[in-house]
Design a protein around this motif. Structure first.
Motif, PDB file in Angstrom:
ATOM      1  N   LEU A 153       9.357 -15.323  63.993  1.00 13.10           N
ATOM      2  CA  LEU A 153      10.527 -16.508  63.714  1.00 13.10           C
ATOM      3  C   LEU A 153      11.402 -16.113  62.362  1.00 13.10           C
ATOM      4  N   LEU A 154      10.752 -15.733  61.110  1.00 10.52           N
ATOM      5  CA  LEU A 154      10.987 -15.665  59.950  1.00 10.52           C
ATOM      6  C   LEU A 154      12.178 -14.508  60.229  1.00 10.52           C
ATOM      7  N   GLN A 155      11.806 -13.761  60.908  1.00 11.63           N
ATOM      8  CA  GLN A 155      12.518 -12.022  61.107  1.00 11.63           C
ATOM      9  C   GLN A 155      14.221 -12.563  61.971  1.00 11.63           C
ATOM     10  N   THR A 156      13.761 -13.279  62.986  1.00  9.88           N
ATOM     11  CA  THR A 156      15.091 -13.445  64.723  1.00  9.88           C
ATOM     12  C   THR A 156      15.385 -15.383  63.605  1.00  9.88           C
ATOM     13  N   HIS A 170      18.173 -19.353  59.904  1.00 10.00           N
ATOM     14  CA  HIS A 170      18.070 -20.509  58.771  1.00 10.00           C
ATOM     15  C   HIS A 170      16.151 -20.844  58.414  1.00 10.00           C
ATOM     16  N   LEU A 171      15.532 -20.628  59.287  1.00 13.70           N
ATOM     17  CA  LEU A 171      14.226 -20.248  59.060  1.00 13.70           C
ATOM     18  C   LEU A 171      14.033 -19.381  57.201  1.00 13.70           C
ATOM     19  N   PHE A 172      14.212 -18.493  57.906  1.00  7.03           N
ATOM     20  CA  PHE A 172      13.884 -17.916  56.827  1.00  7.03           C
ATOM     21  C   PHE A 172      15.613 -18.101  55.435  1.00  7.03           C
ATOM     22  N   GLN A 232      10.845 -20.811  48.596  1.00  5.88           N
ATOM     23  CA  GLN A 232       9.012 -20.298  48.267  1.00  5.88           C
ATOM     24  C   GLN A 232      10.285 -19.111  47.479  1.00  5.88           C
ATOM     25  N   PRO A 233      11.130 -18.791  47.292  1.00  2.00           N
ATOM     26  CA  PRO A 233      12.013 -17.146  46.905  1.00  2.00           C
ATOM     27  C   PRO A 233      10.907 -16.205  46.537  1.00  2.00           C
TER      28      PRO A 233
END
Length: 440
Positions: A162-165, A168-170, A177-178
């Motif tokens: 999900l984070l890679q696709t 907006h979530l990333f 949490q940078p």
């Protein structure tokens, strides 16, 4: 449940180790099952102390385990136990490949006795760290937030997908949490999954202990209700749990059907001019009068028209000093000019928490010029003549400064660096606290 001792379990084959806080009332089987998940083992596993196998049916105290002991975890054949393994050297904590094949982590475990011990039944962390779950695809719906993505995707592979696709979530992860986002950025898929597992395992033991304490508390209250159905404290506890469940269900329904409810509402501003100077007017039908700050009035060159007989104090949500009133000044919107009466407010003192309002178009002028707020078309209408209107669009976030809720002039890279530095300092402080507590 009080933690009575710390034991280190090392995988005899890989040399990986974990130091675990446990109660001496914990059974050897319970510790074996948890160690199997934490060390990424599979199949039948036997714990050894000083080369001798431990009886899985005994508690740690009965098996002679003491604080600071080193235990070896060895896979054994189903038919018979293998000879004791050679002592393994502990090479420090290694989270890099932990639970890579922990398919047994989700297996049911016997409940802990009431007297104490770890209860890993339905342990969430066992699901979080398992490579494969029953869901073949990650759970996602439009408008899903990062918290919801984490709640509904316990498999590290799913959340990394999900984070890679889902950009907006990333971005949300990068905002909150940078440091972690920087670790994951531009990483290959499998490397990102490994990094995510390591982050989960940092708080794995604490999560397990917290989950176990919750179960013990719930079990205690159920027993109290069986003895006394009118137990006020126990009833309040379960009523609270029921209310929280209802809130979670409503939240989930809202995110599926009305995800815009959590979005930030941008206030209504229009672009205008006064004496040739550009101003952004905040359209506020809830404000009785049209007001302008001294700073903006000076910039527009209308302070010479100030009637100080109207000095006073404005009282509302806060208080402010009224310097006076400008009775007639031309407000230009598009190619049209509208006469306005403006109350001039003194600027807030330096360091004050009071918010400066450069220019607010209040209800008095909105009514004078028969304005209407058209939210469907996102415009403010000025009535020019019967059936004829001037329409001016409301400004977007990119057109407004940060002080007005916009993003104009916002330096995302600088903000992320500041957040990353703050988080790094926080993690250093937490690590220092953990080190001090272990020394004690």
């Amino acid at each position: 449940m009080d933690v009575e001792c710390m034991v280190t379990v090392v995988a005899a084959e890989s040399g990986m180790s974990e130091t675990l806080p446990v109660s001496l009332a914990t059974t050897v089987k319970e510790l074996t099952d948890f160690s199997t998940a934490m060390l990424g083992l599979s199949g039948n596993v036997q714990l050894y102390k000083d080369g001798s196998p431990l009886d899985p049916n005994k508690t740690l105290q009965q098996a002679g385990v003491k604080n600071g002991d080193l235990l070896a975890a060895q896979k054994v054949a189903a038919a018979a136990a293998p000879p004791p393994p050679a002592p393994a050297t502990v090479g420090g904590l290694d989270f890099s490949a932990m639970l890579a094949n922990a398919t047994s982590a989700a297996a049911p475990v016997a409940a802990a006795p009431a007297s104490g011990g770890l209860d890993f039944t339905n342990l969430i962390i066992g699901q979080q760290l398992n490579n494969k779950t029953n869901n073949a695809e990650p759970v996602y719906y439009p408008g899903m937030t990062l918290n919801d993505a984490l709640d509904h995707n316990t498999n590290p592979e799913h959340i990394v997908t999900l984070l890679q696709t889902r950009e907006h979530l990333f971005k949300e992860l990068n905002y909150h949490q940078p440091v972690l986002a920087n670790k994951l950025r531009n990483q290959p898929y499998q490397k990102a999954v490994q990094i995510w597992r390591e982050e989960i395992l940092k708080g794995g033991i604490q999560s397990a202990m917290s989950h176990n304490n919750t179960q013990l508390k719930e079990q205690e209250y159920r027993q109290r209700l069986e003895k006394n159905p009118n137990d006020k404290e126990a009833k309040e506890y379960f009523d609270s749990q029921k209310r929280e469940q209802q809130v979670r269900e409503q939240y989930f329904q809202m995110m599926q059907e009305y995800p815009e409810s959590l979005g930030r509402v941008l206030m209504l501003y229009i672009e205008a001019k006064m004496n040739g100077h550009s101003v952004q007017a905040f359209v506020d039908s809830g404000a009785q009068n049209t007001i302008m700050s001294k700073k903006t009035a000076t910039m527009c060159g209308i302070m010479d028209l100030l009637d100080t007989r109207f000095r006073g104090v404005a009282v509302g949500v806060g208080t402010g000093t009224i310097l006076g009133r400008v009775h007639i000044v031309q407000l230009q919107v598009g190619d049209y000019f509208f006469p306005c009466t403006i109350t001039i407010m003194d600027d807030p003192p330096p360091g004050s928490e009071a918010k400066d309002m450069p220019f607010l178009l209040g209800l008095d002028m909105l009514k004078r010029h028969t304005c209407s707020i058209d939210l469907e078309n996102q415009v403010l209408k000025f009535r020019l003549a019967p059936g004829k209107y001037l329409e001016t669009p409301f400004l977007h976030e990119k057109d407004l400064d940060e002080s007005q809720g916009g993003t104009k002039g916002f330096d995302a890279e600088k903000s992320n660096l500041e957040l990353a530095e703050l988080q790094r300092k926080h993690e250093e402080e937490e690590d220092k606290k953990d080190g001090d507590s272990k020394m004690e």
